[in-house]
Motif scaffolding. Structure first.
Motif, PDB file in Angstrom:
ATOM      1  N   MET A  42       0.862  -1.360  -0.219  1.00 41.27           N
ATOM      2  CA  MET A  42       0.244  -0.071  -0.080  1.00 41.27           C
ATOM      3  C   MET A  42       0.826   1.267   0.034  1.00 41.27           C
ATOM      4  O   MET A  42       2.129   1.092   0.192  1.00 41.27           O
ATOM      5  CB  MET A  42      -0.813   0.063   1.190  1.00 41.27           C
ATOM      6  N   TYR A  52       4.309  -5.895   3.828  1.00 42.62           N
ATOM      7  CA  TYR A  52       4.560  -6.537   5.286  1.00 42.62           C
ATOM      8  C   TYR A  52       4.906  -7.925   5.039  1.00 42.62           C
ATOM      9  O   TYR A  52       4.233  -8.815   4.182  1.00 42.62           O
ATOM     10  CB  TYR A  52       2.982  -6.560   5.703  1.00 42.62           C
ATOM     11  N   TYR A 106      -2.609  -0.602   7.486  1.00 35.01           N
ATOM     12  CA  TYR A 106      -2.436  -1.954   6.400  1.00 35.01           C
ATOM     13  C   TYR A 106      -3.407  -3.011   6.744  1.00 35.01           C
ATOM     14  O   TYR A 106      -3.905  -3.589   5.865  1.00 35.01           O
ATOM     15  CB  TYR A 106      -1.058  -2.348   6.497  1.00 35.01           C
ATOM     16  N   ARG A 109      -6.659  -2.370   5.087  1.00 38.13           N
ATOM     17  CA  ARG A 109      -6.736  -2.547   3.663  1.00 38.13           C
ATOM     18  C   ARG A 109      -6.634  -4.038   3.334  1.00 38.13           C
ATOM     19  O   ARG A 109      -7.228  -4.415   2.317  1.00 38.13           O
ATOM     20  CB  ARG A 109      -5.514  -2.079   3.120  1.00 38.13           C
ATOM     21  N   PHE A 124       6.900  -4.628   8.977  1.00 38.17           N
ATOM     22  CA  PHE A 124       6.490  -3.686   8.030  1.00 38.17           C
ATOM     23  C   PHE A 124       7.673  -3.070   7.458  1.00 38.17           C
ATOM     24  O   PHE A 124       8.752  -2.836   8.242  1.00 38.17           O
ATOM     25  CB  PHE A 124       5.677  -2.721   8.709  1.00 38.17           C
ATOM     26  N   SER A 198      -9.984   2.466   3.278  1.00 36.63           N
ATOM     27  CA  SER A 198      -8.667   3.405   3.436  1.00 36.63           C
ATOM     28  C   SER A 198      -9.102   4.993   3.368  1.00 36.63           C
ATOM     29  O   SER A 198     -10.153   5.138   2.620  1.00 36.63           O
ATOM     30  CB  SER A 198      -7.691   3.345   2.357  1.00 36.63           C
TER      31      SER A 198
END
Length: 244
Positions: A42, A52, A106, A109, A124, A198
């Motif tokens: 993202m 990630y 994150y 999403r 991350f 988001s």
């Protein structure tokens, strides 16, 4: 808006409309050969790349030795010539994120990634975009510099973004559905659940029918108040269109 800034915005929309990128690292095992892998990603609010991954993944191992990274995003052609479709390559140096504030955004999403949170070897990473190459189709080719690619840091934090998203889903789910049906012709008759996943200065993601769809704002928003005004206007326009 000049041509280069317009291209940069188009490139951001392309990135936002794709949840998966090809990550190319410098291979430790293969002694410097490029190594490609696929990963969800993202953007941060400004436009840096966040992903990630497990420490045991090949691209994570490679980055721990040489942190140079290239990511490639493209609109896959359902038929015809792939070269007529947009593609985007960003390169820069990647680093593990010490600040986990982007983590909850994150997971909003990518809810399936929550199952990895208890695995201690996942972390991350962020890649700060230093070079951006955007091809919007034949003859539409740009090298975009970071100043053109990045947006100013908004006047809100990750926790504020999560609150805005939750508020829309709890109190304005009908507005999310109206906006999606108005903005995207393929969802014109969609009657299922629509959720926001988001919020960005230049738009937001809606999830419907297991798809993530990016809806751009008409103008960039620096504050939560400006986001509210944009969402109210978009909802009003959608209602008017539905009633016509």
């Amino acid at each position: 808006m000049n041509e280069r800034i317009k291209a940069a915005r188009e490139a951001r929309v392309l990135a936002q409309n794709n949840d998966t990128a090809v990550l190319s690292t410098i291979s430790k095992k293969l002694q410097g050969y490029p190594f490609g892998s696929v990963s969800p990603f993202m953007l941060s609010a400004e436009g840096q790349v966040v992903f990630y991954v497990s420490d045991i993944a090949q691209h994570a191992r490679n980055l721990s030795v040489d942190n140079r990274l290239s990511i490639t995003v493209f609109d896959a052609a359902e038929s015809g010539d792939q070269n007529t479709h947009g593609r985007l390559t960003l390169t820069g140096n990647a680093r593990p994120l010490g600040d986990k504030s982007l983590g909850e955004l994150y997971f909003r999403r990518f809810p399936s990634a929550l199952s990895y949170r208890n695995a201690h070897d996942f972390k991350f990473w962020q890649m700060d975009a230093e070079h951006v190459r955007y091809i919007g189709g034949f003859g539409k080719i740009f090298w975009i510099n970071p100043a053109e690619w990045l947006l100013p840091e908004p006047q809100w934090h990750s926790a504020d973004a999560l609150q805005m998203i939750q508020h829309m889903n709890d109190d304005h789910a009908d507005a999310c559905g109206l906006i999606l049906r108005h903005q995207k012709a393929e969802f014109r008759n969609y009657a299922g659940t629509v959720e926001m996943s988001s919020i960005y200065p230049d738009g937001f993601h809606l999830v419907a029918d297991e798809r993530s769809i990016f809806i751009p704002f008409e103008t960039d928003c620096a504050t939560a108040g400006e986001i509210r005004k944009q969402l109210v206007k978009m909802t009003h326009d959608a209602r008017q269109s539905a009633a016509a």
